[in-house]
Design an enzyme around this catalytic site. Structure first.
Site, PDB file in Angstrom:
ATOM      1  N   THR A 182       2.774  -8.143  -4.245  1.00  0.00           N
ATOM      2  CA  THR A 182       1.441  -8.730  -4.113  1.00  0.00           C
ATOM      3  C   THR A 182       1.185  -9.766  -5.195  1.00  0.00           C
ATOM      4  OG1 THR A 182       0.707  -6.617  -3.196  1.00  0.00           O
ATOM      5  CG2 THR A 182      -1.011  -8.159  -3.847  1.00  0.00           C
ATOM      6  N   TYR A 201      11.373   1.332  -6.047  1.00  0.00           N
ATOM      7  CA  TYR A 201      10.533   0.710  -5.014  1.00  0.00           C
ATOM      8  C   TYR A 201      11.391   0.416  -3.795  1.00  0.00           C
ATOM      9  CZ  TYR A 201       7.375  -3.000  -3.136  1.00  0.00           C
ATOM     10  OH  TYR A 201       6.557  -3.794  -2.360  1.00  0.00           O
ATOM     11  N   LYS A 214       7.967   4.357  -5.081  1.00  0.00           N
ATOM     12  CA  LYS A 214       7.003   3.717  -4.187  1.00  0.00           C
ATOM     13  C   LYS A 214       7.611   3.652  -2.795  1.00  0.00           C
ATOM     14  CE  LYS A 214       4.410  -0.541  -3.301  1.00  0.00           C
ATOM     15  NZ  LYS A 214       4.112  -1.924  -3.751  1.00  0.00           N
ATOM     16  N   VAL A 244       0.092   2.790  -4.357  1.00  0.00           N
ATOM     17  CA  VAL A 244       0.104   1.460  -4.966  1.00  0.00           C
ATOM     18  C   VAL A 244      -0.574   0.563  -3.940  1.00  0.00           C
ATOM     19  CG1 VAL A 244       1.480  -0.406  -5.924  1.00  0.00           C
ATOM     20  CG2 VAL A 244       2.215   1.965  -6.230  1.00  0.00           C
TER      21      VAL A 244
END
Length: 302
Positions: A55, A144, A172, A214
């Site tokens: 992001t 992740y 994540k 998240v």
């Protein structure tokens, strides 16, 4: 409270915001605005912030920009808030350098994405993450997994082996399925803190053992997301479900096209001049922007 949620550690809290990177009119990182936004997100309920992740447009930020941004956010929110740095790369040497730099700047953890494009086998992924963990042994790591962007997936069995490294503490999960959480718990037990990488799957993932999220939507509805998490943990399932259903239109609107295009537009519509994404991403097109504006307006009325 869910026994799974209760038994798992929460090394970074439960609500983490994957923070956007603000740009000014010239396309430069707006460090002053980043500091203000970071403080606002914490005030709105975030336990921690992830800087320079997906992001945050990490692929189009230089390493120097990333280190500067991390330092500004770290200083802005103070020591009581967890700050994670996105330090992943498809070059192990680069990821090691970024991770050790993040530790030096004062990060509380590193979000380390599965290497993208070069599609290593599981043995290569294990060696990659193990080398990073050993290079910064005092820095907690969040692995992740986002196969839709990276082209390969980190298997739960590989994660279990990586937990031999004491600083591999969290994961994540952004594969788009709750089964990923289940398989991770079966392989790794309750010591691995699994975070949803998808706002829309937060509640379903918590029901099978995830500890938090998240989040992208927390830029806009942090307090509601925090309330949903707390309702679930307090055994108020119906209330948590009502928040989940209430927020679904926003969750969908924020992923109508590639993240972070919609959330940056939503922030602009909400009075935060965070600027457009850097190329090759483009601003949200007018039709989608109008629809997003309508979604935000409707949400304000609920």
């Amino acid at each position: 409270m869910s026994s799974a949620a209760e038994s798992s550690p929460t090394p970074f809290g439960r609500l983490l915001t994957a923070m956007v990177t603000p740009f000014d009119a010239d396309g430069c990182v707006d460090l002053a605005l980043a500091g203000r936004l970071a403080r606002y997100l914490v005030d709105e309920g975030s336990d921690g912030l992830v800087v320079c992740g997906t992001t945050g447009e990490s692929p189009t930020l230089s390493w120097q920009e990333q280190h500067q941004l991390l330092g500004v956010v770290r200083q802005a929110v103070g020591p009581g808030v967890k700050v994670l740095a996105g330090t992943g790369s498809n070059s192990t040497a680069e990821a090691i350098e970024a991770t050790t730099q993040a530790a030096a700047v004062g990060a509380d953890g590193a979000l380390v994405v599965v290497p993208y494009y070069n599609k290593p086998p599981q043995e290569g992924l294990e060696a990659h993450f193990r080398a990073i963990a050993q290079a910064a042994p005092e820095l907690p790591l969040m692995l992740y997994n986002i196969p839709g962007r990276t082209g390969c997936s980190l298997a739960p069995a590989t994660v279990a082996r990586l937990m031999e490294c004491p600083n591999v503490v969290s994961f994540k999960a952004a594969s788009g399925t709750t089964d990923e959480v289940t398989q991770l718990r079966l392989q790794c037990g309750s010591k691995l803190a699994v975070y949803s990488g998808d706002d829309g799957l937060l509640l379903p993932m918590m029901s099978v053992g995830a500890v938090g999220v998240v989040s992208v939507a927390s830029h806009l509805v942090g307090r509601r997301l925090k309330a949903m998490i707390e309702a679930y943990l307090n055994g108020q399932g119906a209330l948590a479900l009502s928040y989940h259903e209430q927020l679904q239109p926003l969750f969908k609107a924020l992923f109508v096209t590639t993240n972070p295009i919609p959330v940056k537009a939503a922030l602009e519509l909400s009075g935060w001049p965070v600027g457009s994404p850097r190329l090759p991403l483009l601003p949200l097109d007018p039709v989608m922007r109008d629809a997003l504006s309508n979604t935000l307006t409707a949400l304000c009325q609920t």
